[in-house]
Write a protein that holds these residues in place. Structure first.
Motif, PDB file in Angstrom:
ATOM      1  N   MET A   1       0.985  -1.029   0.135  1.00 32.61           N
ATOM      2  CA  MET A   1       0.077   0.011   0.083  1.00 32.61           C
ATOM      3  C   MET A   1       0.555   1.032   0.147  1.00 32.61           C
ATOM      4  SD  MET A   1      -2.874   1.183   2.867  1.00 32.61           S
ATOM      5  CE  MET A   1      -2.319   3.008   3.273  1.00 32.61           C
ATOM      6  N   ARG A   2       1.947   1.149   0.786  1.00 34.47           N
ATOM      7  CA  ARG A   2       2.734   2.497   0.712  1.00 34.47           C
ATOM      8  C   ARG A   2       3.467   2.875  -0.374  1.00 34.47           C
ATOM      9  NH1 ARG A   2       8.324   2.598   4.182  1.00 34.47           N
ATOM     10  NH2 ARG A   2       9.165   4.658   3.668  1.00 34.47           N
ATOM     11  N   LYS A   3       3.812   2.169  -1.538  1.00 33.66           N
ATOM     12  CA  LYS A   3       4.366   2.706  -2.842  1.00 33.66           C
ATOM     13  C   LYS A   3       3.208   3.106  -3.548  1.00 33.66           C
ATOM     14  CE  LYS A   3       8.683   1.728  -2.128  1.00 33.66           C
ATOM     15  NZ  LYS A   3       9.755   2.934  -1.881  1.00 33.66           N
ATOM     16  N   PRO A   4       2.057   2.593  -3.952  1.00 34.06           N
ATOM     17  CA  PRO A   4       1.030   3.288  -4.487  1.00 34.06           C
ATOM     18  C   PRO A   4       0.931   4.716  -3.871  1.00 34.06           C
ATOM     19  CG  PRO A   4       0.655   1.083  -4.478  1.00 34.06           C
ATOM     20  CD  PRO A   4       1.666   1.444  -3.472  1.00 34.06           C
ATOM     21  N   LEU A   5       0.567   4.811  -2.747  1.00 35.29           N
ATOM     22  CA  LEU A   5       0.300   6.221  -2.064  1.00 35.29           C
ATOM     23  C   LEU A   5       1.481   7.039  -2.232  1.00 35.29           C
ATOM     24  CD1 LEU A   5      -1.438   8.128  -0.456  1.00 35.29           C
ATOM     25  CD2 LEU A   5      -0.454   6.892   1.619  1.00 35.29           C
ATOM     26  N   GLU A   6       2.785   6.744  -2.007  1.00 35.03           N
ATOM     27  CA  GLU A   6       3.796   7.473  -2.285  1.00 35.03           C
ATOM     28  C   GLU A   6       3.972   7.990  -3.587  1.00 35.03           C
ATOM     29  OE1 GLU A   6       8.565   7.353  -1.505  1.00 35.03           O
ATOM     30  OE2 GLU A   6       7.532   5.910  -0.606  1.00 35.03           O
ATOM     31  N   LYS A   7       3.555   7.202  -4.596  1.00 40.28           N
ATOM     32  CA  LYS A   7       3.585   7.587  -6.233  1.00 40.28           C
ATOM     33  C   LYS A   7       2.729   8.542  -6.676  1.00 40.28           C
ATOM     34  CE  LYS A   7       3.206   5.660 -10.662  1.00 40.28           C
ATOM     35  NZ  LYS A   7       3.379   4.357 -11.580  1.00 40.28           N
ATOM     36  N   GLU A   8       1.271   8.106  -5.866  1.00 41.49           N
ATOM     37  CA  GLU A   8       0.070   9.318  -5.918  1.00 41.49           C
ATOM     38  C   GLU A   8       0.785  10.721  -5.436  1.00 41.49           C
ATOM     39  OE1 GLU A   8      -4.196  10.078  -4.455  1.00 41.49           O
ATOM     40  OE2 GLU A   8      -3.394   8.362  -3.650  1.00 41.49           O
ATOM     41  N   LEU A   9       1.223  10.653  -4.084  1.00 36.21           N
ATOM     42  CA  LEU A   9       1.521  12.101  -3.613  1.00 36.21           C
ATOM     43  C   LEU A   9       2.753  12.691  -4.342  1.00 36.21           C
ATOM     44  CD1 LEU A   9       1.374  10.976   0.192  1.00 36.21           C
ATOM     45  CD2 LEU A   9      -0.354  12.197  -1.413  1.00 36.21           C
ATOM     46  N   LYS A  10       3.558  11.983  -5.091  1.00 38.67           N
ATOM     47  CA  LYS A  10       5.077  12.311  -5.674  1.00 38.67           C
ATOM     48  C   LYS A  10       4.324  13.296  -6.903  1.00 38.67           C
ATOM     49  CE  LYS A  10       8.584   9.693  -4.557  1.00 38.67           C
ATOM     50  NZ  LYS A  10       9.660   8.404  -5.006  1.00 38.67           N
ATOM     51  N   SER A  11       3.245  12.564  -7.559  1.00 37.04           N
ATOM     52  CA  SER A  11       2.431  13.233  -8.747  1.00 37.04           C
ATOM     53  C   SER A  11       1.852  14.620  -8.243  1.00 37.04           C
ATOM     54  CB  SER A  11       1.218  12.540  -9.161  1.00 37.04           C
ATOM     55  OG  SER A  11       0.324  13.147 -10.057  1.00 37.04           O
ATOM     56  N   TYR A  12       1.019  14.568  -7.020  1.00 34.47           N
ATOM     57  CA  TYR A  12       0.602  15.949  -6.432  1.00 34.47           C
ATOM     58  C   TYR A  12       1.821  16.955  -6.482  1.00 34.47           C
ATOM     59  CZ  TYR A  12      -3.779  13.618  -5.227  1.00 34.47           C
ATOM     60  OH  TYR A  12      -5.077  13.147  -5.268  1.00 34.47           O
ATOM     61  N   ARG A  13       2.875  16.557  -5.828  1.00 31.37           N
ATOM     62  CA  ARG A  13       3.982  17.423  -5.512  1.00 31.37           C
ATOM     63  C   ARG A  13       4.398  18.065  -6.973  1.00 31.37           C
ATOM     64  NH1 ARG A  13       7.737  16.897  -0.787  1.00 31.37           N
ATOM     65  NH2 ARG A  13       9.124  17.733  -2.131  1.00 31.37           N
ATOM     66  N   GLU A  14       4.791  17.356  -7.908  1.00 33.68           N
ATOM     67  CA  GLU A  14       5.222  17.786  -9.178  1.00 33.68           C
ATOM     68  C   GLU A  14       4.090  18.627  -9.703  1.00 33.68           C
ATOM     69  OE1 GLU A  14       5.388  13.942 -11.538  1.00 33.68           O
ATOM     70  OE2 GLU A  14       7.339  13.586 -10.209  1.00 33.68           O
ATOM     71  N   GLN A  15       2.838  18.506  -9.401  1.00 39.12           N
ATOM     72  CA  GLN A  15       1.754  19.627  -9.834  1.00 39.12           C
ATOM     73  C   GLN A  15       1.952  20.788  -8.987  1.00 39.12           C
ATOM     74  OE1 GLN A  15      -2.069  17.691 -10.609  1.00 39.12           O
ATOM     75  NE2 GLN A  15      -1.183  15.996 -10.236  1.00 39.12           N
ATOM     76  N   GLY A  16       2.878  21.028  -8.044  1.00 41.06           N
ATOM     77  CA  GLY A  16       3.048  22.014  -7.299  1.00 41.06           C
ATOM     78  C   GLY A  16       1.792  22.173  -6.016  1.00 41.06           C
ATOM     79  N   ILE A  17       1.180  20.857  -5.672  1.00 45.56           N
ATOM     80  CA  ILE A  17       0.534  20.747  -4.494  1.00 45.56           C
ATOM     81  C   ILE A  17       1.222  20.666  -3.411  1.00 45.56           C
ATOM     82  CG2 ILE A  17      -1.432  19.639  -3.797  1.00 45.56           C
ATOM     83  CD1 ILE A  17      -2.176  19.108  -6.557  1.00 45.56           C
ATOM     84  N   SER A  18       0.947  21.480  -2.196  1.00 47.07           N
ATOM     85  CA  SER A  18       1.448  21.147  -0.959  1.00 47.07           C
ATOM     86  C   SER A  18       1.010  20.116  -0.223  1.00 47.07           C
ATOM     87  CB  SER A  18       1.316  22.451  -0.235  1.00 47.07           C
ATOM     88  OG  SER A  18       1.903  23.693  -0.800  1.00 47.07           O
TER      89      SER A  18
END
Length: 66
Positions: A1-18
């Motif tokens: 579960m950790r890796k998919p969530l981490e990947k999703e959150l990295k995508s948010y960060r790349e979009q400039g989302i805090s």
């Protein structure tokens, strides 16, 4: 579960989302780890929008089980 969530959150960060964990600016790895090891409750997401209705930040707040 950790890796998919981490990947999703990295995508948010790349979009400039805090990303925040319990009110403190955080990072994908720390949030994913906290969500994985949470005991006695879990983390609730809260999406905060900017004035144009776009996601500006995502808050992860710990919620205790009853």
């Amino acid at each position: 579960m950790r890796k998919p969530l981490e990947k999703e959150l990295k995508s948010y960060r790349e979009q400039g989302i805090s990303l925040y964990l319990n009110g403190i600016l955080s990072n994908p790895k720390t949030i994913a780890k906290a969500c994985q090891i949470a005991e006695g409750g879990g983390y609730m997401r809260d999406y905060v929008e900017d004035e144009k209705g776009r996601i500006a930040r995502v808050d992860f707040d710990f919620v205790k089980e009853k």
